[in-house]
Design a protein around this motif. Structure first.
Motif, short mmCIF file in Angstrom:
data_model
loop_
_atom_site.label_atom_id
_atom_site.label_comp_id
_atom_site.label_asym_id
_atom_site.label_seq_id
_atom_site.Cartn_x
_atom_site.Cartn_y
_atom_site.Cartn_z
N LEU A 42 14.38 -2.65 -2.81
CA LEU A 42 15.54 -2.61 -3.70
C LEU A 42 16.23 -3.97 -3.70
N ALA A 43 16.38 -4.55 -4.88
CA ALA A 43 16.99 -5.87 -5.03
C ALA A 43 18.42 -5.79 -5.54
N TYR A 44 18.78 -4.66 -6.13
CA TYR A 44 20.13 -4.49 -6.69
C TYR A 44 20.41 -3.01 -6.80
N ILE A 45 21.65 -2.63 -6.45
CA ILE A 45 22.08 -1.24 -6.55
C ILE A 45 23.51 -1.21 -7.08
N HIS A 46 23.73 -0.35 -8.06
CA HIS A 46 25.09 -0.09 -8.53
C HIS A 46 25.19 1.39 -8.88
N VAL A 47 26.10 2.10 -8.20
CA VAL A 47 26.30 3.52 -8.46
C VAL A 47 27.75 3.74 -8.88
N LEU A 70 12.97 -0.23 1.32
CA LEU A 70 11.83 0.14 0.49
C LEU A 70 12.27 1.20 -0.50
N ALA A 71 11.88 1.06 -1.73
CA ALA A 71 12.23 2.04 -2.75
C ALA A 71 11.41 3.31 -2.54
N PRO A 72 12.03 4.46 -2.56
CA PRO A 72 11.27 5.70 -2.46
C PRO A 72 10.29 5.84 -3.64
N THR A 122 0.84 -1.20 0.00
CA THR A 122 0.00 0.00 0.00
C THR A 122 0.87 1.24 0.00
N PRO A 123 0.32 2.38 -0.46
CA PRO A 123 1.12 3.61 -0.51
C PRO A 123 1.77 3.97 0.82
N GLY A 124 1.15 3.68 1.94
CA GLY A 124 1.72 4.01 3.25
C GLY A 124 2.96 3.19 3.58
N GLN A 125 3.17 2.09 2.86
CA GLN A 125 4.32 1.24 3.12
C GLN A 125 5.55 1.69 2.33
N TRP A 126 5.39 2.62 1.42
CA TRP A 126 6.49 3.08 0.59
C TRP A 126 7.34 4.08 1.33
N GLY A 127 8.64 4.04 1.06
CA GLY A 127 9.49 5.13 1.49
C GLY A 127 9.15 6.31 0.60
N ALA A 128 8.93 7.48 1.16
CA ALA A 128 8.63 8.66 0.34
C ALA A 128 9.94 9.25 -0.16
N CYS A 129 9.95 9.75 -1.37
CA CYS A 129 11.19 10.27 -1.92
C CYS A 129 11.78 11.34 -1.02
N CYS A 130 13.03 11.15 -0.71
CA CYS A 130 13.81 12.05 0.13
C CYS A 130 13.36 12.05 1.58
N THR A 131 12.51 11.12 1.96
CA THR A 131 12.22 10.84 3.36
C THR A 131 12.29 9.33 3.47
N ILE A 132 13.49 8.82 3.66
CA ILE A 132 13.71 7.39 3.69
C ILE A 132 13.62 6.90 5.13
N ALA A 133 12.63 6.10 5.42
CA ALA A 133 12.49 5.55 6.77
C ALA A 133 12.79 4.06 6.70
N THR A 134 13.86 3.65 7.33
CA THR A 134 14.26 2.25 7.35
C THR A 134 14.38 1.83 8.81
N PRO A 135 13.79 0.68 9.18
CA PRO A 135 13.88 0.24 10.56
C PRO A 135 15.33 0.26 11.07
N GLY A 136 15.51 0.81 12.25
CA GLY A 136 16.84 0.86 12.85
C GLY A 136 17.68 2.05 12.41
N ARG A 137 17.17 2.85 11.49
CA ARG A 137 17.90 4.04 11.03
C ARG A 137 16.99 5.25 11.09
N ARG A 138 17.57 6.39 11.33
CA ARG A 138 16.81 7.63 11.35
C ARG A 138 16.42 8.02 9.93
N PRO A 139 15.21 8.60 9.77
CA PRO A 139 14.83 9.06 8.43
C PRO A 139 15.76 10.16 7.93
N ASN A 140 15.99 10.16 6.65
CA ASN A 140 16.82 11.18 6.01
C ASN A 140 15.87 12.12 5.29
N LYS A 141 15.74 13.34 5.75
CA LYS A 141 14.82 14.29 5.14
C LYS A 141 15.60 15.38 4.45
N GLY A 142 15.05 15.87 3.36
CA GLY A 142 15.68 16.97 2.67
C GLY A 142 16.19 16.56 1.31
#
Length: 182
Positions: free
Chosen positions: A152-157, A33-35, A2-22
């Motif tokens: 996210l299943a794979y990331i390469h930057v 969770l993908a933003p 559901t939409p409430g389960q998504w990380g919102a873009c630029c507000t990443i909430a991950t269990p055990g970590r503080r959200p990153n806003k801005g």
């Protein structure tokens, strides 16, 4: 999901970590969770990540800009291997800060079978790939595979914009991330 389960873009909430806003790039990791985001494609039509995931996994391809030599080589190699990505059920979306009109010309001239999304304010770019000094203050070249579950299943930057993940190498990485047999 559901939409409430998504990380919102630029507000990443991950269990055990503080959200990153801005507008600072969040440190996304496999399993997060993908933003969620919505951006216009080359025809100006809205593309929402959660709606794309209803069709299957989505590969987000961030790149510095249309028509540049490295970006053109990269996206053309993905175009030429598009059938292999489609066999995995993966829907590819290219994302840069170029305009809708420039994306439309790039797609038409290079015959890309995938959509190009415009992020001129760089909000989604900053949320996922980040901005690179070596790319002239534009997007880092990056690939993010979002599974149907929204994670996210794979990331390469790439930190150096002159390099990109080749289609064969990317295909192998996606196949492993999706657990597909060889």
């Amino acid at each position: 999901m559901t939409p409430g389960q998504w990380g919102a873009c630029c507000t990443i909430a991950t269990p055990g970590r503080r959200p990153n806003k801005g507008r600072v790039m969040a440190k996304l990791e496999v399993g997060d969770l993908a933003p969620e985001f919505e951006l216009p494609d080359e025809r100006g039509r809205a593309v929402r990540l959660s709606q794309e995931l209803e069709k299957g996994p989505v590969l987000l391809v961030f790149y510095p800009g249309d028509f540049s030599p490295v970006c053109t080589r990269q996206l053309c190699s993905y175009r030429d291997s598009y059938d292999r990505f489609a066999e995995l059920g993966v829907n590819l979306l290219g994302i840069s800060d170029d305009t809708i009109a420039k994306h439309r010309r790039f797609k038409e001239e290079r015959h890309f079978p995938f959509r190009l999304l415009a992020d001129p304010r760089r909000e989604v770019i900053e949320c996922y790939a980040g901005i690179g000094l070596l790319s002239g203050g534009r997007a880092h070249r990056a690939n993010f595979l979002v599974g149907k579950d929204g994670r996210l299943a794979y990331i390469h930057v790439e930190k150096v914009s002159l390099f990109h993940r080749g289609a064969d190498e990317l295909y192998g990485a996606l196949r492993r991330a999706l657990g597909s047999p060889s």
